[in-house]
Every structure is written in structure tokens, then in C-alpha cells.
Design a protein around this motif. Sequence first.
Motif, PDB file in Angstrom:
ATOM      1  N   ALA A   1       0.722  -0.831  -0.457  1.00 57.05           N
ATOM      2  CA  ALA A   1       0.095  -0.302   0.092  1.00 57.05           C
ATOM      3  C   ALA A   1       0.852   1.149   0.450  1.00 57.05           C
ATOM      4  N   LEU A   2       2.618   1.135   1.285  1.00 61.40           N
ATOM      5  CA  LEU A   2       3.315   1.928   0.674  1.00 61.40           C
ATOM      6  C   LEU A   2       3.712   2.848  -0.853  1.00 61.40           C
ATOM      7  N   ALA A   3       3.597   1.563  -0.896  1.00 56.38           N
ATOM      8  CA  ALA A   3       4.941   1.491  -2.314  1.00 56.38           C
ATOM      9  C   ALA A   3       4.658   2.111  -3.578  1.00 56.38           C
ATOM     10  N   TYR A   4       2.884   1.914  -3.403  1.00 54.22           N
ATOM     11  CA  TYR A   4       2.535   1.472  -4.956  1.00 54.22           C
ATOM     12  C   TYR A   4       2.375   2.484  -5.512  1.00 54.22           C
ATOM     13  N   PRO A   5       1.546   4.303  -4.938  1.00 52.10           N
ATOM     14  CA  PRO A   5       1.101   4.593  -5.469  1.00 52.10           C
ATOM     15  C   PRO A   5       2.577   5.585  -6.474  1.00 52.10           C
ATOM     16  N   LEU A   6       3.753   5.677  -5.516  1.00 51.12           N
ATOM     17  CA  LEU A   6       4.603   6.502  -6.359  1.00 51.12           C
ATOM     18  C   LEU A   6       5.195   5.051  -7.502  1.00 51.12           C
ATOM     19  N   GLY A   7       4.850   3.890  -7.347  1.00 51.64           N
ATOM     20  CA  GLY A   7       4.963   3.263  -8.042  1.00 51.64           C
ATOM     21  C   GLY A   7       3.992   3.641  -9.482  1.00 51.64           C
TER      22      GLY A   7
ATOM     23  N   ILE B   1       3.364   6.583  -9.916  1.00 50.42           N
ATOM     24  CA  ILE B   1       4.045   7.510 -10.721  1.00 50.42           C
ATOM     25  C   ILE B   1       5.243   7.424 -10.969  1.00 50.42           C
ATOM     26  N   GLY B   2       6.084   6.964 -10.391  1.00 49.74           N
ATOM     27  CA  GLY B   2       7.416   6.764 -10.554  1.00 49.74           C
ATOM     28  C   GLY B   2       7.781   5.657 -11.718  1.00 49.74           C
ATOM     29  N   ALA B   3       7.211   5.394 -12.445  1.00 46.01           N
ATOM     30  CA  ALA B   3       7.119   4.562 -14.012  1.00 46.01           C
ATOM     31  C   ALA B   3       7.341   5.186 -14.938  1.00 46.01           C
ATOM     32  N   ILE B   4       5.961   6.213 -14.747  1.00 47.10           N
ATOM     33  CA  ILE B   4       5.189   7.460 -16.127  1.00 47.10           C
ATOM     34  C   ILE B   4       7.051   7.696 -16.013  1.00 47.10           C
ATOM     35  N   LEU B   5       7.818   8.549 -14.847  1.00 47.09           N
ATOM     36  CA  LEU B   5       8.641   9.906 -14.853  1.00 47.09           C
ATOM     37  C   LEU B   5      10.024   9.231 -15.554  1.00 47.09           C
ATOM     38  N   THR B   6      10.117   7.660 -15.081  1.00 38.29           N
ATOM     39  CA  THR B   6      11.205   6.516 -15.961  1.00 38.29           C
ATOM     40  C   THR B   6      10.768   6.948 -17.288  1.00 38.29           C
ATOM     41  N   LEU B   7       9.874   7.160 -17.733  1.00 30.16           N
ATOM     42  CA  LEU B   7       9.482   7.035 -18.639  1.00 30.16           C
ATOM     43  C   LEU B   7       9.905   7.904 -20.034  1.00 30.16           C
ATOM     44  N   LEU B   8       9.480   8.955 -18.855  1.00 28.18           N
ATOM     45  CA  LEU B   8       9.373  10.004 -19.158  1.00 28.18           C
ATOM     46  C   LEU B   8      11.449  10.866 -20.196  1.00 28.18           C
ATOM     47  N   ALA B   9      11.692  10.539 -18.046  1.00 26.79           N
ATOM     48  CA  ALA B   9      13.123  10.931 -18.552  1.00 26.79           C
ATOM     49  C   ALA B   9      14.267  10.181 -19.514  1.00 26.79           C
ATOM     50  N   LEU B  10      13.625   9.066 -19.713  1.00 25.21           N
ATOM     51  CA  LEU B  10      14.340   7.773 -20.911  1.00 25.21           C
ATOM     52  C   LEU B  10      14.290   8.961 -22.034  1.00 25.21           C
ATOM     53  N   ARG B  11      13.141   9.369 -22.264  1.00 23.69           N
ATOM     54  CA  ARG B  11      12.538  10.117 -23.581  1.00 23.69           C
ATOM     55  C   ARG B  11      14.129  11.109 -23.452  1.00 23.69           C
ATOM     56  N   TYR B  12      14.188  11.769 -22.514  1.00 21.08           N
ATOM     57  CA  TYR B  12      15.802  13.164 -22.888  1.00 21.08           C
ATOM     58  C   TYR B  12      16.403  12.374 -22.355  1.00 21.08           C
ATOM     59  N   LEU B  13      17.021  11.697 -21.785  1.00 18.36           N
ATOM     60  CA  LEU B  13      18.577  10.582 -21.696  1.00 18.36           C
ATOM     61  C   LEU B  13      18.716  10.325 -22.862  1.00 18.36           C
ATOM     62  N   LEU B  14      18.086   9.725 -23.616  1.00 14.60           N
ATOM     63  CA  LEU B  14      18.143   9.756 -24.722  1.00 14.60           C
ATOM     64  C   LEU B  14      17.828   9.934 -26.012  1.00 14.60           C
ATOM     65  N   ARG B  15      17.440  10.543 -25.789  1.00 16.19           N
ATOM     66  CA  ARG B  15      17.658  12.487 -26.332  1.00 16.19           C
ATOM     67  C   ARG B  15      16.493  12.290 -27.284  1.00 16.19           C
ATOM     68  N   ILE B  16      15.445  11.301 -27.624  1.00 15.11           N
ATOM     69  CA  ILE B  16      14.875  10.729 -28.186  1.00 15.11           C
ATOM     70  C   ILE B  16      14.098  12.184 -30.089  1.00 15.11           C
ATOM     71  N   ASP B  17      14.311  11.752 -30.972  1.00  8.01           N
ATOM     72  CA  ASP B  17      13.784  12.198 -31.276  1.00  8.01           C
ATOM     73  C   ASP B  17      12.524  11.950 -32.423  1.00  8.01           C
ATOM     74  N   VAL B  18      11.531  12.178 -31.251  1.00 11.80           N
ATOM     75  CA  VAL B  18      10.012  12.415 -31.435  1.00 11.80           C
ATOM     76  C   VAL B  18       9.490  12.189 -32.684  1.00 11.80           C
TER      77      VAL B  18
ATOM     78  N   PRO C   1      -1.961   1.577 -15.833  1.00 14.94           N
ATOM     79  CA  PRO C   1      -1.195   3.099 -15.588  1.00 14.94           C
ATOM     80  C   PRO C   1       0.167   4.135 -16.824  1.00 14.94           C
ATOM     81  N   ALA C   2       0.662   3.470 -16.911  1.00 10.64           N
ATOM     82  CA  ALA C   2       2.192   3.423 -17.858  1.00 10.64           C
ATOM     83  C   ALA C   2       2.065   3.186 -19.804  1.00 10.64           C
ATOM     84  N   LEU C   3       1.269   2.545 -19.279  1.00 13.24           N
ATOM     85  CA  LEU C   3       0.193   2.007 -20.341  1.00 13.24           C
ATOM     86  C   LEU C   3       0.039   3.261 -21.115  1.00 13.24           C
TER      87      LEU C   3
END
Length: 537
Positions: free
Chosen positions: A148-154, A156-173, A496-498
Motif C-alpha cells: 500500500a505504501l509503495a503503490y502510489p509512487l510505483g 508515478i515513478g514508472a511514468i516519470l522514468t519513461l519520461l526521463a528516458l526520453r530526455y536521457l536518450l535524446r529522442i527525436d519524437v 497506467p504506464a501503458l
Amino acid sequence: MILALVIALGIMLGKVKVAGVSLGVTGILFVGIAFSYFGMNIDEHLMHFLKEFGLILFVYSIGLQVGPGFFSSFRKGGITLNKLAVLVVALGVVTTVALYYVTGLPMTTMVGVMSGAVTNTPGLGAAQQAFSDLHAGADAPDIATGYALAYPLGVIGAILTLLALRYLLRIDVRQEEEAAGLGTDVLKDLTTRRISVEICNPAVEGKSISGIRRLALRDFVVSRICRPGEAPELADAATTLRCGDRILLVAAPKDAEALVALLGREVDAGPMMPDRKMISRRILITKPELNGKTLAELRIRSTSGVTITRINRSGIDLVAAGNLQLQLGDRVTVVGPELSVAHAERLFGNSLKRLNHPNLIPIFIGIALGVVLGSISFWIPGVPQPVKLGLAGGPLIVAILIGRYGPHYRLITYTTMSANLMLREVGISLFLAGVGLGAGEDFVPTLVAGGYVWIAYGAVITIVPLLLAGLFGRFYYKLNYYTLIGVLSGASTNPPALAYSTEQTTSDAPSVGYATVYPLSMFLRVLAAQLLILIFG
């Protein structure tokens, strides 16, 4: 009454969005915790039964849904994607074990945190079941508290990580969007492509389509042929090709280039399409007697005068090869004259009403077999206790096997998406209500006594595996970004990440990536949670 209120209020809470993110069905867990904390609870034995029965319904319906596509997901492109998913799961387990040694927290807590961090409810159920088997029916409330404690950030954290990968990998959309549409990575093994080819190679002059198929050693279907000065007409295996003919063929994108090189050159498909005599239609297979039959057995070209070009199953298009077995609920694309297509519709059924009637026998026989399988103990070298698949693993494996192999034995395992979803949602609601009501008394004291730190541990388990696997998948496997984020969402079993991933592109690359790795990831998550409890708990 308490159970009904917990579920109803929990679903209402799950619909509330904060910064575009909601708890979903997990809201039931938090409402159950609140009810239990304030002394509103139900009989312990009733709660135990409802929790286990709900878990069985949930995992069994998941198994039925993913079963038909489980083994086909290990085809060439699917193997690569599933390797990456296995890496995500393995990194999550390694991170959990590392935190276990660093923090000194019990493994029950860490497994709960791990399941919440990857939003995997069957893993939570499997861990609780394993602990109960290990300790003569005792419960470990800290598993549910950690979840229960880890779920909410699980989420949000997954979505933020996917977003971070977009910038780390310098994705040309724009570039990635175009590449995703063309299927330029391993996804090309999991889809089909329609191309128009002009025959220019003298070596294939006078050869039949079946002869060219044997020569090319590739599966493809020719739906139409247009000879110089003539109108397009249907083609079959015996049709011979001559230089100057134009054909419309369907093949896996990985085979398209080789087929074009063998036959001639790719040309504009436009002139082949606006023929009023020929129509293309998707037909739903709803006749039980067709379940498990191959396309070659049906001889559809000679009996109905139409050509089947591709088959859509579980959201993935398959080339209509002769040895492909049909399953109830498949959608076949047929091409031919309107009267012939109407005849094919009668042959296949195309009746949603017939599909809407539930097939309960496979469900309850499968659940019974799943419970039996889950009760069998077996030894794994290095594990001090005998391992059981339990009420999470047993029904899941049986459902996958029945969903995949049932049609071979004329067993109708198809359930409509709505029926499957109803069964799954009822099961997960009962399970989460039982877990919440059982964990409520210890939740607040645990939180006050330092349990809030578990949220940070959960964030580490969420972010580190996704980040490392994302970089590996991009640089080693050269995956398209949209395929990559779909695979990472599926490996985390995170709907939610999908949803976030599919909003980023008009292509279906994230959905196909998610569907390809989800079955294996779900199975591994359930198994990993149990093994961690049995080895360390």
C-alpha cells in the motif's frame, strides 16, 4: 455490508485523479485499511475465504486472457522483447534483495514493497499465500502495508522514468514516430505489412504462388493479382505469375524486402484497391466447430471463393499461413466478391451474440485443476523449503495452458473481453478488500514508526530497473522508443504506464510491446514474490 461499502467507496476513490494519475482499483485497498483501522471489520474466516477466492478469479481470468498469445510472443521479435522484460524483473529482484541486506527489514516487508513498486497485485497475493503455507496459515500484515505504501509512487515513478528516458536518450519524437509506423525494430516480427509488387524477375515466370512460397521459404499471402490490361482478380496457391503482373501480398515486415527482391519491384498499391467487384472485410469467428481447425483444412478459397489475408488475435496481426489454427474470437480479413464474402460470413459465424454467451465449464474445471496444481509441493535446489505454486501460480499456469491449448482439443475457452474483465474486476475487488481489512490495524502504527521510509525503497525498486533496462534496450537491442516504453510498462505490469505510453504516439507500438511481454512478466512476478518469501521469509 462492510465489504460492499469498502469496494464501492474504494472504486470511487480510485477514480479521483491527482496530476492526471489515479489509484484505480487499488483505492479499495486504502478504503479497506481505513475501515479496519476504525474498527469496522468482518469475520476473519470469511475474510480469508473471500481474499483467496477473489485472488483465484483474478489470476485465472488474466491467464485466460493472455494464454492464446503467451507462446506466440516467443517468436523471433518476441524473444528479444521478452529478454528485456526478464532483465527488468531480475533487476527488480536484485534491488529488493540488496535493500533487504542494507536496511535489515524483514523480507515480507520488502516483497510487499516490491509488489507495490511494480503495481503487481498477483505478486502480493502469491507472497501472502507463500507465507501462509510456510507458517501454518499465519498472515504477515506488513506485506500488504508495504504494498500500500509503495503503490502510489510505483505508478508515478514508472511514468516519470519513461519520461526521463526520453530526455536521457535524446529522442527525436518525429523520427521515432515514423520508425514505429514502419516497424523498423524487432516489432516487425509481430505485425503484418501489405505491399503491391510488379513481377519483373524472369526466374519466377510461370511459377505458381505455392511454388514461389516453397522457393522463398517465407509465409505470405497473395490476395489479388492484376494482369496487364485486365481487372484485378483473386489469387490462390495454383495461380501462376508472369512478368508484368501486379500482385497485392501480405507478409511479415521482416520478409517484405526479401520477397520484393525475389519477385520484382514494389509499386503503388492504389490501382489495385478501388475495384468495386472486390471488397475486404474483417469477420469474427464465432462457430465452435471451427475452433482449432487449420486454414488448410477449411479450403476456404475453393469453398467460398474468398482469400484470407491475415488474422488478428489478441491485438496482433498474423499472416494467414495454411498451418495456422483458428481460435474462437479471431478476426479474419477476407477479400473477394461481395456475395462470396457474405458466404464466408455465414461459414465463420460473425455473430457477437453467440460469443456473448459465457462458457463456464472451462472456467470452473480450470480453477479446480489450478487449485490442485497450486497445492503440489516440489523442491528447488538451494531453497530450504518445498515450493508450491499456490493459489496465485497454479490457476494462472492452468489458465494459460487452457487458453493456449484448449482449441487443439476442441475446448472452447473464449470469453468476451467484457466477461473476462467483469470476472477479473470482481476477483481483484474481493481480494483487495480482504487485504485492506486485514492490514488496517497495523497500517498507521507502522507508518508512524518509520514505515514512510518504505516509500523511498519502493521508488528505488521502481526506477532503477526501468532506467537500466531502458538504456540497455535502446543501445544494445536498438529498440524504437515507443516499443521500448511499451515493453517497460508490460514488464512492470503497469496499466497506467501503458496508458501514458499510448498517449505519446499514434502508432500501436507501445500496445504491441506491452501485450508481447505482459504474460511472461506476470508469471515471473508471481514466481519471484513466492521464491523470495520461501528463501528469506
